[in-house]
Design a protein around this motif. Structure first.
Motif, PDB file in Angstrom:
ATOM      1  N   SER A   2       0.835  -1.188   0.000  1.00  0.00           N
ATOM      2  CA  SER A   2       0.000   0.000   0.000  1.00  0.00           C
ATOM      3  C   SER A   2       0.874   1.243   0.000  1.00  0.00           C
ATOM      4  CB  SER A   2      -0.935   0.011   1.211  1.00  0.00           C
ATOM      5  OG  SER A   2      -0.203   0.026   2.399  1.00  0.00           O
ATOM      6  N   THR A   3       0.273   2.319  -0.455  1.00  0.00           N
ATOM      7  CA  THR A   3       0.949   3.605  -0.403  1.00  0.00           C
ATOM      8  C   THR A   3       1.007   4.038   1.048  1.00  0.00           C
ATOM      9  OG1 THR A   3       0.067   4.159  -2.575  1.00  0.00           O
ATOM     10  CG2 THR A   3       0.872   5.983  -1.229  1.00  0.00           C
ATOM     11  N   MET A   4       2.158   4.485   1.479  1.00  0.00           N
ATOM     12  CA  MET A   4       2.308   4.908   2.863  1.00  0.00           C
ATOM     13  C   MET A   4       1.639   6.267   3.053  1.00  0.00           C
ATOM     14  SD  MET A   4       5.706   5.135   5.198  1.00  0.00           S
ATOM     15  CE  MET A   4       5.971   3.393   5.003  1.00  0.00           C
ATOM     16  N   THR A   5       0.678   6.325   3.962  1.00  0.00           N
ATOM     17  CA  THR A   5      -0.002   7.585   4.240  1.00  0.00           C
ATOM     18  C   THR A   5       0.735   8.345   5.336  1.00  0.00           C
ATOM     19  OG1 THR A   5      -1.491   6.474   5.768  1.00  0.00           O
ATOM     20  CG2 THR A   5      -2.271   6.770   3.523  1.00  0.00           C
ATOM     21  N   CYS A   6       0.480   9.611   5.377  1.00  0.00           N
ATOM     22  CA  CYS A   6       1.159  10.522   6.289  1.00  0.00           C
ATOM     23  C   CYS A   6       0.978  10.107   7.744  1.00  0.00           C
ATOM     24  CB  CYS A   6       0.614  11.927   6.085  1.00  0.00           C
ATOM     25  SG  CYS A   6       1.342  13.162   7.181  1.00  0.00           S
ATOM     26  N   ARG A   7       2.052  10.198   8.487  1.00  0.00           N
ATOM     27  CA  ARG A   7       2.008   9.846   9.911  1.00  0.00           C
ATOM     28  C   ARG A   7       1.409  10.961  10.757  1.00  0.00           C
ATOM     29  NH1 ARG A   7       7.439   6.298  11.021  1.00  0.00           N
ATOM     30  NH2 ARG A   7       6.865   4.643   9.581  1.00  0.00           N
ATOM     31  N   ASP A   8       1.292  12.149  10.186  1.00  0.00           N
ATOM     32  CA  ASP A   8       0.679  13.249  10.938  1.00  0.00           C
ATOM     33  C   ASP A   8      -0.822  13.353  10.681  1.00  0.00           C
ATOM     34  OD1 ASP A   8       2.986  13.972  12.199  1.00  0.00           O
ATOM     35  OD2 ASP A   8       3.186  15.918  11.241  1.00  0.00           O
TER      36      ASP A   8
END
Length: 107
Positions: A2-8
């Motif tokens: 999967s595309t890594m989504t923002c951690r913030d």
């Protein structure tokens, strides 16, 4: 995979920047791979478009599949849950192998 989504913000994907950092296209958070923590069972890659992706390693997929076989039998609901987990693990394994990741046992 999967595309890594923002951690913030948890929304935007990370894209590669000329600085070597990865920028969330939603909130502007910068991710430095040198200081970020990742699960040891995951492999992080950058695709041709500069997006940060993560895969579950083939070893982790096969370990997950093996763990499912240890679930108790005789309960229909647990059996259906185990089958769903096994299918998900198989899809993760297929995605990792298609991406060119090789099977290796962690040290």
């Amino acid at each position: 995979m999967s595309t890594m989504t923002c951690r913030d913000c948890g929304i935007g994907p990370y894209g590669a920047q000329p600085s070597g950092l990865f920028l969330c296209d939603h909130c502007g958070h910068l991710l430095d791979l040198d200081t970020a923590w990742f699960d040891p069972a995951e492999v992080v890659v950058v695709d041709m478009d500069g997006n940060l992706l993560h895969y579950l390693s083939p070893h982790a997929c096969l370990t997950w599949m093996d763990d499912i076989s240890d679930l108790p039998t005789g309960d229909w609901a647990l059996a259906m849950q185990a089958l769903g987990q096994f299918k998900r693990a198989a899809k993760e394994l297929e995605a990792a192998l298609r991406a060119g990741l090789t099977y290796s046992t962690p040290a």
